[in-house]
Every structure is written in C-alpha cells, then in structure tokens.
Scaffold this motif. Structure first.
Motif, PDB file in Angstrom:
ATOM      1  N   ASP A   2      41.916  66.195  11.162  1.00 61.03           N
ATOM      2  CA  ASP A   2      42.631  64.946  10.880  1.00 61.03           C
ATOM      3  C   ASP A   2      41.718  63.856  10.320  1.00 61.03           C
ATOM      4  O   ASP A   2      42.125  62.690  10.235  1.00 61.03           O
ATOM      5  CB  ASP A   2      43.298  64.434  12.160  1.00 61.03           C
ATOM      6  CG  ASP A   2      44.288  65.442  12.735  1.00 61.03           C
ATOM      7  OD1 ASP A   2      44.926  66.163  11.947  1.00 61.03           O
ATOM      8  OD2 ASP A   2      44.419  65.497  13.975  1.00 61.03           O
ATOM      9  N   THR A  21      54.613  61.140   6.598  1.00 63.52           N
ATOM     10  CA  THR A  21      54.915  60.638   7.937  1.00 63.52           C
ATOM     11  C   THR A  21      56.361  60.956   8.297  1.00 63.52           C
ATOM     12  O   THR A  21      57.257  60.845   7.453  1.00 63.52           O
ATOM     13  CB  THR A  21      54.706  59.114   8.000  1.00 63.52           C
ATOM     14  OG1 THR A  21      53.376  58.812   7.576  1.00 63.52           O
ATOM     15  CG2 THR A  21      54.915  58.580   9.397  1.00 63.52           C
ATOM     16  N   LYS A  63      45.266  54.580  11.847  1.00 60.22           N
ATOM     17  CA  LYS A  63      46.595  54.038  12.107  1.00 60.22           C
ATOM     18  C   LYS A  63      46.498  52.534  12.296  1.00 60.22           C
ATOM     19  O   LYS A  63      45.540  52.038  12.892  1.00 60.22           O
ATOM     20  CB  LYS A  63      47.200  54.677  13.365  1.00 60.22           C
ATOM     21  CG  LYS A  63      47.815  56.043  13.130  1.00 60.22           C
ATOM     22  CD  LYS A  63      48.623  56.490  14.319  1.00 60.22           C
ATOM     23  CE  LYS A  63      49.396  57.762  14.038  1.00 60.22           C
ATOM     24  NZ  LYS A  63      50.245  58.185  15.178  1.00 60.22           N
ATOM     25  N   ASP A  86      54.990  60.161  13.430  1.00 53.89           N
ATOM     26  CA  ASP A  86      53.982  61.226  13.489  1.00 53.89           C
ATOM     27  C   ASP A  86      53.563  61.617  12.073  1.00 53.89           C
ATOM     28  O   ASP A  86      54.398  61.671  11.160  1.00 53.89           O
ATOM     29  CB  ASP A  86      54.542  62.457  14.213  1.00 53.89           C
ATOM     30  CG  ASP A  86      54.691  62.237  15.711  1.00 53.89           C
ATOM     31  OD1 ASP A  86      54.176  61.218  16.216  1.00 53.89           O
ATOM     32  OD2 ASP A  86      55.336  63.076  16.377  1.00 53.89           O
ATOM     33  N   GLU A  91      49.710  65.990  13.318  1.00 56.04           N
ATOM     34  CA  GLU A  91      48.448  65.386  13.749  1.00 56.04           C
ATOM     35  C   GLU A  91      48.318  65.364  15.271  1.00 56.04           C
ATOM     36  O   GLU A  91      47.295  65.773  15.822  1.00 56.04           O
ATOM     37  CB  GLU A  91      48.367  63.957  13.194  1.00 56.04           C
ATOM     38  CG  GLU A  91      47.215  63.139  13.756  1.00 56.04           C
ATOM     39  CD  GLU A  91      47.358  61.653  13.455  1.00 56.04           C
ATOM     40  OE1 GLU A  91      46.357  60.930  13.592  1.00 56.04           O
ATOM     41  OE2 GLU A  91      48.473  61.208  13.090  1.00 56.04           O
ATOM     42  N   LYS A  92      49.351  64.906  15.954  1.00 62.48           N
ATOM     43  CA  LYS A  92      49.243  64.623  17.383  1.00 62.48           C
ATOM     44  C   LYS A  92      49.182  65.883  18.238  1.00 62.48           C
ATOM     45  O   LYS A  92      48.365  65.978  19.169  1.00 62.48           O
ATOM     46  CB  LYS A  92      50.418  63.741  17.813  1.00 62.48           C
ATOM     47  CG  LYS A  92      50.338  63.261  19.238  1.00 62.48           C
ATOM     48  CD  LYS A  92      51.345  62.146  19.492  1.00 62.48           C
ATOM     49  CE  LYS A  92      52.778  62.617  19.257  1.00 62.48           C
ATOM     50  NZ  LYS A  92      53.756  61.526  19.614  1.00 62.48           N
ATOM     51  N   THR A  93      50.021  66.864  17.904  1.00 65.13           N
ATOM     52  CA  THR A  93      50.142  68.048  18.768  1.00 65.13           C
ATOM     53  C   THR A  93      49.565  69.314  18.148  1.00 65.13           C
ATOM     54  O   THR A  93      49.455  70.338  18.836  1.00 65.13           O
ATOM     55  CB  THR A  93      51.621  68.313  19.077  1.00 65.13           C
ATOM     56  OG1 THR A  93      52.309  68.609  17.850  1.00 65.13           O
ATOM     57  CG2 THR A  93      52.259  67.095  19.733  1.00 65.13           C
ATOM     58  N   SER A  94      49.217  69.248  16.869  1.00 64.45           N
ATOM     59  CA  SER A  94      48.729  70.413  16.122  1.00 64.45           C
ATOM     60  C   SER A  94      49.778  71.509  15.992  1.00 64.45           C
ATOM     61  O   SER A  94      49.460  72.645  15.614  1.00 64.45           O
ATOM     62  CB  SER A  94      47.462  71.011  16.769  1.00 64.45           C
ATOM     63  OG  SER A  94      46.392  70.096  16.652  1.00 64.45           O
TER      64      SER A  94
END
Length: 299
Positions: free
Chosen positions: A286, A244, A292, A223, A187-190
């Motif tokens: 996403d 996760t 979150k 993540d 999710e965060k960095t692809s």
C-alpha cells in the motif's frame, strides 16, 4: 432658401461686385480709412457664409482623411490581432507545458514509490465508440521498449494496459472498458477481488465495479483498492491505486459482494501517462497510496 427671381439674381450680382471690390481693396497696402471700413463690412457679410461652408466641408474632409488612411489602419489592426493571437497561443502552450510538467512530477513520484520503471508518453487520441471499447493512443511504442500487456499508469493511479504497440505509437485499453478485468486488493483487509470496467449484472451504474470473492469480507465506503498484480507483472504490476469504494451493494443470490468504485484517475482528462516497462523487485503493497486526509485536519 433663395428662389430664382429677378430680386435674387440682383442680390447675387451685388455680392459678386462687392467681393471683387474687396479683393482689389485688400490687395492694397496701407491703412486707408475707406478701405478699412470696406474690409470690415465685407468680413461682416462674408464671414458667416465662409463659416457655414467650413462646417459643411469639415465632415467631408474628415471622411476623406479616414478613407485615405483606411487601408493602413486595417493593416495595423490585422497586425495587432495577429500579434495578440500569437501571444494567446504562447500563453496557452506555456500553461499546457506547466500542467504537463506537474503531471510528469506526479508520475515520477508514483513510479518512485512503487519501484516501477516507466516510459512517459502522451495520450494523443481517445476512442469510446461502440464496438471499439475505451482506448487511447499514446505517442510511444516499441522503439521506446513498449510492448503489449504492460501496465499504464498516471500520477494518480491505474489507467489500463497496452494491447497493441507499433514503433512510435501504442494502443491502451482503459480500465473503464467493459472488457477490462483487473485483479484487486482492499487496502484495509487485503481481501481480494476483481475490478471490472463499467457495471456488472446486479450492480449499480459505475465506471468501475469491484466484486469481492469473500461474501463475509468487511467493506465500507471510503476503502481504497490497489492492483493485486499479475504473474511476472504482466499485464498488471502490484500496488497501483485503482480507486475508492463509493457504494456497497449486495444482490440477492449473488456469490460475491459488489461495490461501485470511484476511479483514482480522471479518465476524462488523460494527458501524461507512463508505461511500466519493468515492475518492482517486490510488492509495494500500500506504499503507493497517498496519505489519507486527516478528518481533524480542518478543525
């Protein structure tokens, strides 16, 4: 206790004569003083005996009444137990219906966020025996438009993919199967990688394991990972939550970074699922992931 002797027999004879005399006197009307005294004396003599007989006969009468009513009581008890069992069954069914209704709401919510067209189904059997892998059978098949290589989801995320389909039943290989591999994206960095069922060589014990192809890619506990998506959405559509990151592991000499993944889906209690019969017009990225939790929310 009386013993059989001349005295006892004489005493018994006197009692019998007295009883007969009292019956004769009692049958006469009037208030003759002689008969009244006789009656009173007879009551003094015979009342204790009659009371003793009544006390002795009481339990026997009660027992007789209980025995005579026993079949009716047993039938009534059986009737009440059957009614109670039926009520418990109805209550359990109502609870299951409420639970499935909630699962269906979650399923429709996920499909709406991702733009997935789904066919709801129920997981009716599960196989985890050695040689058969991790699979479930669902109660929908080709009659409902389901075919192999379709994504299967729950209201929480990825369940697996269809591997066989009959008219009314289909078999789903779970993402936790050791022969299952799913393209994944952080999710965060692809950053992309592959999710495998179970553990991989050099990795920790896990239900799902992520192997990131970029050794330098940042990855941290917490993540979240979603499906990368396959060509034409088969076997996996994009954007479905997978799980996760629970633990990051770097094996010496490894060509990729390994992370243990906590699945988004509770595979131990699968019930309502959805088969994606048509994928989204565009990658939802996403947007299907739940918000979150706010770490300051409890303060």
């Amino acid at each position: 206790m009386l013993r059989d002797s001349t005295r006892s027999r004489l005493f018994l004879a006197v009692l019998i004569v007295a009883a007969v005399a009292l019956m004769v006197l009692d049958s006469r009307a009037g208030s003759n003083p002689v008969t009244s005294v006789a009656r009173g004396g007879g009551e003094l003599v015979f009342t204790p005996a009659s009371t003793a007989v009544g006390l002795a006969a009481g339990p026997a009468a009660t027992l007789y009444e209980g025995v005579s009513q026993g079949p009716k009581s047993a039938a009534r008890i059986a009737e009440l137990e059957a009614a109670n069992a039926e009520l418990e069954s109805d209550l359990q069914a109502a609870r299951l219906d409420d639970g499935r209704a909630d699962q269906l709401d979650e399923l429709l919510h996920l499909s709406g966020l991702g733009g997935y067209e789904i066919v709801p189904a129920q997981a009716v059997t599960r196989t985890t025996a050695q040689g058969y892998g991790h699979t479930v059978t669902i109660d929908a098949g080709t009659d409902s438009g389901i075919r192999p290589d379709m994504t299967v989801v729950s209201g929480s995320g990825l369940v697996g993919r269809v591997i066989e389909a009959g008219p009314r039943l289909a078999t789903v290989k779970l993402a936790t199967d050791v022969n299952s591999t799913v393209g994944a994206r952080l999710e965060k960095t692809s950053k992309i990688g592959a999710i495998s069922g179970g553990s991989v060589p050099g990795g920790p014990e896990a239900d799902l394991t992520l192997e990131l192809f970029d050794m330098e890619a940042p990855i941290d506990e917490g993540d979240r990972v979603v499906t990368l998506g396959s060509h034409d959405g088969a076997p996996f559509v994009p954007g479905v939550p997978i799980g996760t990151v629970d633990e990051v592991h770097v094996a010496p000499g490894a060509l990729s970074r390994i992370a243990r993944i906590t699945p988004a889906v509770d595979f131990a209690s699968l019930d309502m699922v959805g088969v994606v019969v048509s994928g989204p017009a565009e990658d939802p990225r996403d947007s299907v992931l739940p918000p979150k939790p706010d770490p300051k929310g409890d303060q």
